[in-house]
Scaffold this motif. Structure first.
Motif, mmCIF file in Angstrom:
data_model
loop_
_atom_site.group_PDB
_atom_site.id
_atom_site.type_symbol
_atom_site.label_atom_id
_atom_site.label_comp_id
_atom_site.label_asym_id
_atom_site.label_seq_id
_atom_site.Cartn_x
_atom_site.Cartn_y
_atom_site.Cartn_z
ATOM 1 N N GLY A 147 1.947 31.968 -16.385
ATOM 2 C CA GLY A 147 0.578 32.474 -16.514
ATOM 3 C C GLY A 147 0.506 33.962 -16.794
ATOM 4 O O GLY A 147 -0.580 34.508 -16.971
ATOM 5 N N GLY A 148 1.636 34.645 -16.809
ATOM 6 C CA GLY A 148 1.647 36.069 -17.108
ATOM 7 C C GLY A 148 1.711 36.964 -15.881
ATOM 8 O O GLY A 148 1.835 38.172 -15.998
ATOM 9 N N GLU A 149 1.615 36.382 -14.690
ATOM 10 C CA GLU A 149 1.722 37.190 -13.481
ATOM 11 C C GLU A 149 3.188 37.515 -13.217
ATOM 12 O O GLU A 149 4.077 36.788 -13.647
ATOM 13 N N GLY A 150 3.411 38.611 -12.494
ATOM 14 C CA GLY A 150 4.774 39.017 -12.196
ATOM 15 C C GLY A 150 4.917 39.442 -10.746
ATOM 16 O O GLY A 150 3.928 39.678 -10.054
ATOM 17 N N LEU A 151 6.146 39.538 -10.301
ATOM 18 C CA LEU A 151 6.450 39.961 -8.933
ATOM 19 C C LEU A 151 7.745 40.752 -8.952
ATOM 20 O O LEU A 151 8.741 40.318 -9.522
ATOM 21 N N LEU A 152 7.709 41.932 -8.339
ATOM 22 C CA LEU A 152 8.918 42.733 -8.123
ATOM 23 C C LEU A 152 9.142 42.827 -6.618
ATOM 24 O O LEU A 152 8.240 43.211 -5.883
ATOM 25 N N VAL A 153 10.326 42.459 -6.168
ATOM 26 C CA VAL A 153 10.660 42.539 -4.754
ATOM 27 C C VAL A 153 11.529 43.776 -4.551
ATOM 28 O O VAL A 153 12.553 43.932 -5.202
ATOM 29 N N SER A 154 11.092 44.636 -3.641
ATOM 30 C CA SER A 154 11.800 45.891 -3.414
ATOM 31 C C SER A 154 13.077 45.667 -2.618
ATOM 32 O O SER A 154 13.104 44.880 -1.676
ATOM 33 N N GLY A 155 14.131 46.386 -2.985
ATOM 34 C CA GLY A 155 15.391 46.350 -2.257
ATOM 35 C C GLY A 155 15.580 47.588 -1.406
ATOM 36 O O GLY A 155 16.687 47.906 -0.977
ATOM 37 N N ARG A 156 14.485 48.304 -1.152
ATOM 38 C CA ARG A 156 14.558 49.561 -0.419
ATOM 39 C C ARG A 156 15.124 49.371 0.985
ATOM 40 O O ARG A 156 15.899 50.194 1.464
ATOM 41 N N ALA A 157 14.759 48.284 1.657
ATOM 42 C CA ALA A 157 15.245 48.069 3.021
ATOM 43 C C ALA A 157 16.760 47.912 3.045
ATOM 44 O O ALA A 157 17.436 48.465 3.920
ATOM 45 N N ILE A 158 17.295 47.201 2.071
ATOM 46 C CA ILE A 158 18.745 46.993 2.007
ATOM 47 C C ILE A 158 19.450 48.311 1.711
ATOM 48 O O ILE A 158 20.439 48.660 2.360
ATOM 49 N N ARG A 159 18.913 49.068 0.746
ATOM 50 C CA ARG A 159 19.536 50.354 0.403
ATOM 51 C C ARG A 159 19.470 51.322 1.575
ATOM 52 O O ARG A 159 20.425 52.036 1.867
ATOM 53 N N ALA A 160 18.332 51.357 2.264
ATOM 54 C CA ALA A 160 18.183 52.262 3.403
ATOM 55 C C ALA A 160 19.166 51.892 4.515
ATOM 56 O O ALA A 160 19.781 52.779 5.125
ATOM 57 N N GLU A 161 19.325 50.606 4.767
ATOM 58 C CA GLU A 161 20.263 50.172 5.798
ATOM 59 C C GLU A 161 21.692 50.577 5.450
ATOM 60 O O GLU A 161 22.444 51.052 6.301
ATOM 61 N N HIS A 162 22.071 50.415 4.173
ATOM 62 C CA HIS A 162 23.415 50.824 3.750
ATOM 63 C C HIS A 162 23.614 52.328 3.954
ATOM 64 O O HIS A 162 24.642 52.762 4.491
ATOM 65 N N ARG A 163 22.626 53.121 3.553
ATOM 66 C CA ARG A 163 22.761 54.573 3.678
ATOM 67 C C ARG A 163 22.844 55.007 5.134
ATOM 68 O O ARG A 163 23.671 55.849 5.504
ATOM 69 N N MET A 164 21.971 54.446 5.978
ATOM 70 C CA MET A 164 21.986 54.815 7.394
ATOM 71 C C MET A 164 23.297 54.395 8.055
ATOM 72 O O MET A 164 23.850 55.117 8.883
ATOM 73 N N HIS A 165 23.802 53.236 7.667
ATOM 74 C CA HIS A 165 25.060 52.757 8.236
ATOM 75 C C HIS A 165 26.222 53.669 7.835
ATOM 76 O O HIS A 165 27.074 53.993 8.671
ATOM 77 N N LEU A 166 26.242 54.087 6.575
ATOM 78 C CA LEU A 166 27.312 54.979 6.125
ATOM 79 C C LEU A 166 27.265 56.313 6.867
ATOM 80 O O LEU A 166 28.302 56.835 7.304
#
Length: 144
Positions: free
Chosen positions: A12-31
């Motif tokens: 129908g032309g609708e779209g969805l983008l799911v953010s990966g910010r939580a995963i990236r933030a967790e990796h950075r904080m863990h490092l």
């Protein structure tokens, strides 16, 4: 991919983008946390060939606990992203999901930091989680 684990488009032309910010933030904080912990304990670490002390065993135990927590948080964020995609697909009445496999990107040299990010990208795991959740949603809809 790394920034948005899932990008969807419906007929129908609708779209969805799911953010990966939580995963990236967790990796950075863990490092950062791991680096600080290793730096703090480096002086007291047993030398090669020495038996570990009680303090060293406690440090190793703590490190294992932190690693487990990190893995669980990343896993949870991946499952939440896949659940968002499948819920959206059900709302949009999308019957079939077509998944593009971007593994060809991994072969392109992109510099030291970006290569590291690409190696940590769990694309096969993300696809498998999505397949599992979509299969469950399809079975649930067919039964109901």
């Amino acid at each position: 991919g790394i920034i948005h684990p899932y990008a969807m488009a419906s007929p129908g032309g609708e779209g969805l983008l799911v953010s990966g910010r939580a995963i990236r933030a967790e990796h950075r904080m863990h490092l950062a946390d791991t680096k600080a912990r290793r730096h703090a304990v480096a002086r007291r670490a047993p030398k090669p060939g020495q038996k570990g002390s009680r303090r060293w065993r406690q440090y190793r135990r703590r490190a294992r606990l932190v690693e487990g927590r990190h893995r669980r948080r990343v896993r949870q964020a991946q499952h939440e992203a896949a659940r968002t995609v499948v819920s959206w697909a059900v709302e949009q009445r999308v019957g079939v999901l077509h998944v593009g496999d971007p593994r060809g990107v991994l072969d392109v040299p992109a510099g030291r930091r970006h290569n590291l990010r690409l190696r940590q990208w769990q694309i096969g795991r993300l696809i498998q989680i999505l397949v599992d959740k979509a299969t469950l949603a399809g079975n649930h809809r067919a039964a109901g």
